[in-house]
Structure formats: structure tokens, C-alpha cells
Scaffold this motif. Structure first.
Motif, short mmCIF file in Angstrom:
data_model
loop_
_atom_site.label_atom_id
_atom_site.label_comp_id
_atom_site.label_asym_id
_atom_site.label_seq_id
_atom_site.Cartn_x
_atom_site.Cartn_y
_atom_site.Cartn_z
N ILE A 88 6.99 -38.56 -1.95
CA ILE A 88 5.93 -39.52 -1.64
C ILE A 88 6.44 -40.95 -1.75
O ILE A 88 6.15 -41.79 -0.89
CB ILE A 88 4.73 -39.31 -2.59
N LEU A 89 7.22 -41.24 -2.79
CA LEU A 89 7.72 -42.60 -2.97
C LEU A 89 8.70 -43.02 -1.89
O LEU A 89 8.86 -44.21 -1.62
CB LEU A 89 8.36 -42.74 -4.35
N THR A 90 9.37 -42.07 -1.27
CA THR A 90 10.33 -42.41 -0.21
C THR A 90 9.73 -42.33 1.19
O THR A 90 10.38 -42.69 2.16
CB THR A 90 11.56 -41.50 -0.29
N ALA A 91 8.49 -41.87 1.31
CA ALA A 91 7.84 -41.76 2.62
C ALA A 91 7.26 -43.12 3.02
O ALA A 91 6.70 -43.83 2.20
CB ALA A 91 6.74 -40.72 2.57
N PRO A 92 7.38 -43.46 4.31
CA PRO A 92 6.84 -44.74 4.79
C PRO A 92 5.35 -44.62 5.12
O PRO A 92 4.95 -44.61 6.28
CB PRO A 92 7.67 -45.02 6.04
N ILE A 93 4.50 -44.55 4.11
CA ILE A 93 3.07 -44.33 4.36
C ILE A 93 2.20 -45.49 3.89
O ILE A 93 0.99 -45.44 4.02
CB ILE A 93 2.59 -43.02 3.69
N GLY A 94 2.78 -46.52 3.35
CA GLY A 94 2.01 -47.66 2.88
C GLY A 94 1.62 -47.51 1.42
O GLY A 94 1.58 -46.41 0.87
N ALA A 95 1.32 -48.64 0.81
CA ALA A 95 1.07 -48.67 -0.63
C ALA A 95 -0.20 -47.92 -1.02
O ALA A 95 -0.21 -47.17 -2.00
CB ALA A 95 0.97 -50.12 -1.10
N ARG A 96 -1.28 -48.11 -0.26
CA ARG A 96 -2.54 -47.48 -0.61
C ARG A 96 -2.44 -45.95 -0.52
O ARG A 96 -2.85 -45.23 -1.42
CB ARG A 96 -3.66 -47.97 0.29
#
Length: 88
Positions: free
Chosen positions: A52-60
Motif C-alpha cells: 500500500i505504501l509503495t502504490a501510487p494511490i494518493g495520500a487519502r
């Protein structure tokens, strides 16, 4: 006598002289099973967290996924890991 044999010579003496606690085996199995399940839970949760921390999904969305994974550990981690690749 059980404590003395167990402390001095280990569990082999306990078995050899038949002074072991009869409930020792089942409780040891429960402890080992619990330890294995806890290690599995931590491994799956940490793997999902790193992903999850390495996925480019945005902060929220990252924060929401992390909360889901750590509040509902197995459900959240399995949901994250099994999601379709394009549905991040």
C-alpha cells in the motif's frame, strides 16, 4: 518433582520417568498454533502495508487502506492483495 526434572534435564526426562503433566501436550499445541497464526497474520499485514505504501494511490486512499488493513487485518489485507491490478 515435575518442575525439578523439567528444569534440570529438560523434557526428555519428564517423558522418560512418566512424570509429565498430562495436559502439557495439548496446551503446547495450542501455543504453537497461536504463534504460527500470529506470525502469519503479521506477515500478511506487513506485506499489504508495504504494498500500500509503495502504490501510487494518493495520500487519502493510502491512509484509508492502511486503516482497513490494520483495523480488520485479514479482511483488509486479503482485500488489498486480491484487488484487480487496474483498480487501485
Amino acid at each position: 518433582m515435575f518442575t525439578v526434572l523439567n528444569a534440570e534435564a529438560g523434557l526428555s526426562e519428564c517423558v522418560r520417568y512418566d512424570v509429565c503433566d498430562p495436559d502439557f501436550g495439548p496446551w503446547m499445541a495450542v501455543w504453537i498454533a497461536g504463534l504460527v497464526l500470529a506470525m502469519l497474520w503479521l506477515a500478511v499485514t506487513f506485506a499489504a502495508t508495504v504494498d500500500i505504501l509503495t502504490a501510487p494511490i494518493g495520500a487519502r486512499r493510502t491512509l484509508l487502506w492502511l486503516v482497513l488493513v490494520w483495523i480488520l487485518p485479514l479482511v483488509g489485507a486479503v482485500t488489498w492483495i486480491r484487488r484487480p491490478a487496474g483498480d487501485i
